[in-house]
Design a protein around this motif. Structure first.
Motif, PDB file in Angstrom:
ATOM      1  N   GLU A 108       0.784 -12.152  -8.942  1.00 52.74           N
ATOM      2  CA  GLU A 108       0.919 -12.189 -10.346  1.00 52.74           C
ATOM      3  C   GLU A 108      -0.470 -11.703 -11.244  1.00 52.74           C
ATOM      4  O   GLU A 108      -0.045 -11.423 -12.417  1.00 52.74           O
ATOM      5  N   ASP A 109      -1.528 -12.120 -10.581  1.00 51.47           N
ATOM      6  CA  ASP A 109      -2.700 -11.641 -11.252  1.00 51.47           C
ATOM      7  C   ASP A 109      -3.060 -10.082 -11.179  1.00 51.47           C
ATOM      8  O   ASP A 109      -4.351  -9.709 -11.396  1.00 51.47           O
ATOM      9  N   LEU A 110      -2.246  -9.316 -10.600  1.00 47.60           N
ATOM     10  CA  LEU A 110      -2.560  -7.926 -10.455  1.00 47.60           C
ATOM     11  C   LEU A 110      -1.557  -6.948 -11.066  1.00 47.60           C
ATOM     12  O   LEU A 110      -0.372  -7.210 -10.976  1.00 47.60           O
ATOM     13  N   ARG A 111      -2.029  -5.965 -12.001  1.00 44.65           N
ATOM     14  CA  ARG A 111      -1.225  -5.403 -12.926  1.00 44.65           C
ATOM     15  C   ARG A 111      -0.821  -4.070 -11.985  1.00 44.65           C
ATOM     16  O   ARG A 111      -1.579  -3.693 -11.029  1.00 44.65           O
ATOM     17  N   LEU A 112       0.595  -3.714 -12.141  1.00 49.30           N
ATOM     18  CA  LEU A 112       0.749  -2.624 -11.526  1.00 49.30           C
ATOM     19  C   LEU A 112       1.166  -1.617 -12.441  1.00 49.30           C
ATOM     20  O   LEU A 112       1.811  -1.565 -13.445  1.00 49.30           O
ATOM     21  N   LEU A 113       0.163  -0.303 -12.118  1.00 45.57           N
ATOM     22  CA  LEU A 113       0.590   0.709 -12.966  1.00 45.57           C
ATOM     23  C   LEU A 113       1.232   1.917 -12.266  1.00 45.57           C
ATOM     24  O   LEU A 113       0.575   2.449 -11.117  1.00 45.57           O
ATOM     25  N   VAL A 114       2.364   2.308 -12.466  1.00 49.67           N
ATOM     26  CA  VAL A 114       3.024   3.308 -11.662  1.00 49.67           C
ATOM     27  C   VAL A 114       2.904   4.906 -12.707  1.00 49.67           C
ATOM     28  O   VAL A 114       3.289   4.791 -13.527  1.00 49.67           O
ATOM     29  N   LEU A 115       2.458   5.776 -12.043  1.00 43.03           N
ATOM     30  CA  LEU A 115       2.477   7.045 -12.500  1.00 43.03           C
ATOM     31  C   LEU A 115       3.516   7.722 -12.842  1.00 43.03           C
ATOM     32  O   LEU A 115       4.686   7.508 -12.230  1.00 43.03           O
ATOM     33  N   SER A 116       3.929   8.487 -13.901  1.00 43.57           N
ATOM     34  CA  SER A 116       4.923   8.786 -14.660  1.00 43.57           C
ATOM     35  C   SER A 116       5.390  10.286 -13.755  1.00 43.57           C
ATOM     36  O   SER A 116       6.431  10.640 -14.058  1.00 43.57           O
ATOM     37  N   GLY A 117       4.254  10.906 -13.245  1.00 45.93           N
ATOM     38  CA  GLY A 117       4.511  12.197 -12.818  1.00 45.93           C
ATOM     39  C   GLY A 117       3.823  12.466 -11.484  1.00 45.93           C
ATOM     40  O   GLY A 117       3.033  11.507 -11.120  1.00 45.93           O
ATOM     41  N   PRO A 118       4.218  13.429 -10.611  1.00 51.20           N
ATOM     42  CA  PRO A 118       3.663  13.701  -9.348  1.00 51.20           C
ATOM     43  C   PRO A 118       2.353  14.197  -9.320  1.00 51.20           C
ATOM     44  O   PRO A 118       1.682  14.386  -8.222  1.00 51.20           O
ATOM     45  N   ASP A 119       1.622  14.779 -10.623  1.00 49.98           N
ATOM     46  CA  ASP A 119       0.371  15.337 -10.589  1.00 49.98           C
ATOM     47  C   ASP A 119      -0.659  14.528 -10.721  1.00 49.98           C
ATOM     48  O   ASP A 119      -1.817  14.827 -10.264  1.00 49.98           O
ATOM     49  N   ALA A 121       0.687  -1.206  -0.096  1.00 46.77           N
ATOM     50  CA  ALA A 121      -0.049   0.041  -0.012  1.00 46.77           C
ATOM     51  C   ALA A 121       0.856   1.388  -0.196  1.00 46.77           C
ATOM     52  O   ALA A 121       1.044   1.966   1.178  1.00 46.77           O
ATOM     53  N   PRO A 122       1.419   1.652  -1.192  1.00 51.60           N
ATOM     54  CA  PRO A 122       2.095   2.607  -1.403  1.00 51.60           C
ATOM     55  C   PRO A 122       1.476   3.939  -0.853  1.00 51.60           C
ATOM     56  O   PRO A 122       0.134   3.919  -1.075  1.00 51.60           O
ATOM     57  N   PRO A 123       1.815   5.013  -0.130  1.00 53.66           N
ATOM     58  CA  PRO A 123       0.884   6.157   0.022  1.00 53.66           C
ATOM     59  C   PRO A 123       0.401   6.807  -1.080  1.00 53.66           C
ATOM     60  O   PRO A 123       1.029   6.852  -2.242  1.00 53.66           O
ATOM     61  N   GLY A 124      -1.254   6.972  -1.004  1.00 58.45           N
ATOM     62  CA  GLY A 124      -1.808   7.420  -2.056  1.00 58.45           C
ATOM     63  C   GLY A 124      -2.145   6.627  -3.221  1.00 58.45           C
ATOM     64  O   GLY A 124      -2.887   7.029  -4.215  1.00 58.45           O
ATOM     65  N   ALA A 125      -1.949   5.345  -2.925  1.00 54.29           N
ATOM     66  CA  ALA A 125      -2.224   4.324  -4.172  1.00 54.29           C
ATOM     67  C   ALA A 125      -3.689   4.043  -4.069  1.00 54.29           C
ATOM     68  O   ALA A 125      -4.530   4.327  -3.265  1.00 54.29           O
ATOM     69  N   ALA A 126      -4.129   3.520  -5.174  1.00 55.54           N
ATOM     70  CA  ALA A 126      -5.631   3.273  -5.371  1.00 55.54           C
ATOM     71  C   ALA A 126      -5.578   1.699  -6.305  1.00 55.54           C
ATOM     72  O   ALA A 126      -4.932   1.537  -7.128  1.00 55.54           O
ATOM     73  N   LEU A 127      -6.590   0.987  -5.785  1.00 54.03           N
ATOM     74  CA  LEU A 127      -6.749  -0.323  -6.227  1.00 54.03           C
ATOM     75  C   LEU A 127      -8.005  -0.701  -6.970  1.00 54.03           C
ATOM     76  O   LEU A 127      -9.185  -0.320  -6.462  1.00 54.03           O
ATOM     77  N   LEU A 128      -7.935  -0.867  -8.428  1.00 49.50           N
ATOM     78  CA  LEU A 128      -9.165  -1.120  -9.013  1.00 49.50           C
ATOM     79  C   LEU A 128      -9.419  -2.623  -9.258  1.00 49.50           C
ATOM     80  O   LEU A 128      -8.405  -3.330  -9.634  1.00 49.50           O
ATOM     81  N   LEU A 129     -10.661  -2.690  -8.946  1.00 50.69           N
ATOM     82  CA  LEU A 129     -11.123  -4.328  -9.191  1.00 50.69           C
ATOM     83  C   LEU A 129     -12.071  -4.039 -10.189  1.00 50.69           C
ATOM     84  O   LEU A 129     -13.368  -3.701 -10.040  1.00 50.69           O
TER      85      LEU A 129
END
Length: 368
Positions: free
Chosen positions: A71-82, A39-47
């Motif tokens: 493995e069945d969960l995709r990780l999407l890391v945002l490229s910017g701080p905004d 649970a990184p700060p500010g993260a959101a999980l979509l089901l």
């Protein structure tokens, strides 16, 4: 563990689907961690209807929790701080064809809720409520194992402190030493700000340590907790400083101990939350200490130090097996001090030996 997280998400999916939603957005950090292991700060999980996605702020990678990531969960890391992970997750749900999205309204700020609605106006937003918190009440073996270790770490830190010289040291100094000892023994940190309350402060709940020094004749209340792999456990004890306690101290201690024992013995599956509170409270009430008692006897523990269920006079519901809770009655006499005794236990049926005690520091009234 990957299968465990997938099973948890599947249970949640069944719940929001039954309520008419096609996807869910989980934003509250302990709930995100429960469902995917991190649970990184500010993260959101979509089901989502097509895929489950953890949307995280920039500079995040798996690894804060030991073990492989799901493995069945995709990780999407945002490229910017905004970017807002919640908004991005909602947009992904819409892109995958969802027409309705359940969100944690008790967690999202008004501004964030409006931002999600504005970004995907075609999505019908519904309230997920406290569905994840309710799933978290009953713990599995791995969760209880982590809590058992956290209890051992707290007991160890407390036991070592009691072997040192306490007279003349400040509450603040003792609290800092306890928290250092927790980390030295392998805890990730303190589960909550450590309570050290001496003399007239003793017995108070959530007392913030001060520069008041421990003196001969004091009651000394200590309440601490360890965080181990995200799971928490707490223990609280009251001691007397000096060669022997006064008669009034023995009497008050025995009373609180009797109340705490009554509460512990009531922790069986099927017992109403309010009944645990009642049997604990009535011991103190019968002795004339009913006025001024706290609003509850205990609470659930897990990824948070204070979570469902609540053991209070107005609480609705009954205990299930494998539910960790605290039993922590206390009496505080203004100007004199008081007694608190606090344990973390796991509800077990009588056939399995009854409640499992996770914190085993002696409850004998020690004169230190």
């Amino acid at each position: 563990m990957s299968q465990v997280y997938a099973a948890r998400r599947a249970r949640l999916r069944d719940q929001y689907a039954a309520a008419g939603s096609e996807a869910a957005l989980v934003s509250r950090a302990p709930n995100v961690r429960y469902l995917c292991g991190d649970a990184p700060p500010g993260a959101a999980l979509l089901l989502g209807p097509v895929q489950d996605v953890l949307v995280a702020p920039e500079a995040f990678s798996w690894g804060s929790v030991p073990g492989p990531h799901p493995e069945d969960l995709r990780l999407l890391v945002l490229s910017g701080p905004d970017g807002d992970p919640a908004v991005v997750a909602a947009d992904l749900a819409a892109a995958d064809g969802a027409e309705s999205l359940a969100v944690e309204e008790h967690d999202l700020t008004v501004a964030r809720h409006r931002a999600v609605g504005a970004a995907v106006p075609r999505l019908l937003l519904a309230d997920l409520g406290r569905a994840v918190e309710q799933l978290r009440i009953v713990k599995d073996d791995e969760e209880i194992s982590c809590m058992r270790i956290a209890g051992e770490l707290a007991d160890q830190a407390l036991g070592e402190l009691l072997e040192s010289i306490l007279v003349g040291r400040t509450e603040r100094h003792l609290a800092l030493e306890l928290e250092r000892r927790l980390v030295d023994h392998g805890a990730d940190g303190a589960a909550f700000p450590t309570v050290v309350a001496a003399g007239p402060h003793a017995g108070r709940a959530a007392h913030l340590p001060t520069d008041r020094r421990v003196e001969e004749g004091d009651f000394l209340t200590i309440c601490l907790g360890a965080d181990y792999r995200g799971y928490r456990c707490q223990v609280g004890r009251t001691f007397v400083i000096g060669p022997s306690p006064a008669d009034w101290q023995v009497e008050l201690y025995d009373l609180v101990f009797a109340a705490q024992r009554a509460g512990r013995e009531a922790l069986l599956p099927g017992t109403a939350y309010r009944d645990v509170d009642r049997v604990t409270r009535q011991v103190l009430d019968a002795a004339g200490y009913g006025e001024g008692l706290e609003t509850r006897t205990g609470h659930g523990v897990g990824l948070e130090i204070d979570e469902d269920p609540r053991l209070s006079p107005s609480a609705m519901g009954k205990l299930d097996a494998c539910v960790p809770v605290t039993v922590e009655p206390g009496v505080h006499l203004p100007g004199r001090g008081g007694v608190r005794i606090d344990d973390t236990l796991v509800v077990r049926p009588e056939a399995d030996g009854g409640p499992e005690l996770l914190t085993i520091t002696t409850k004998e009234l020690l004169a230190l």
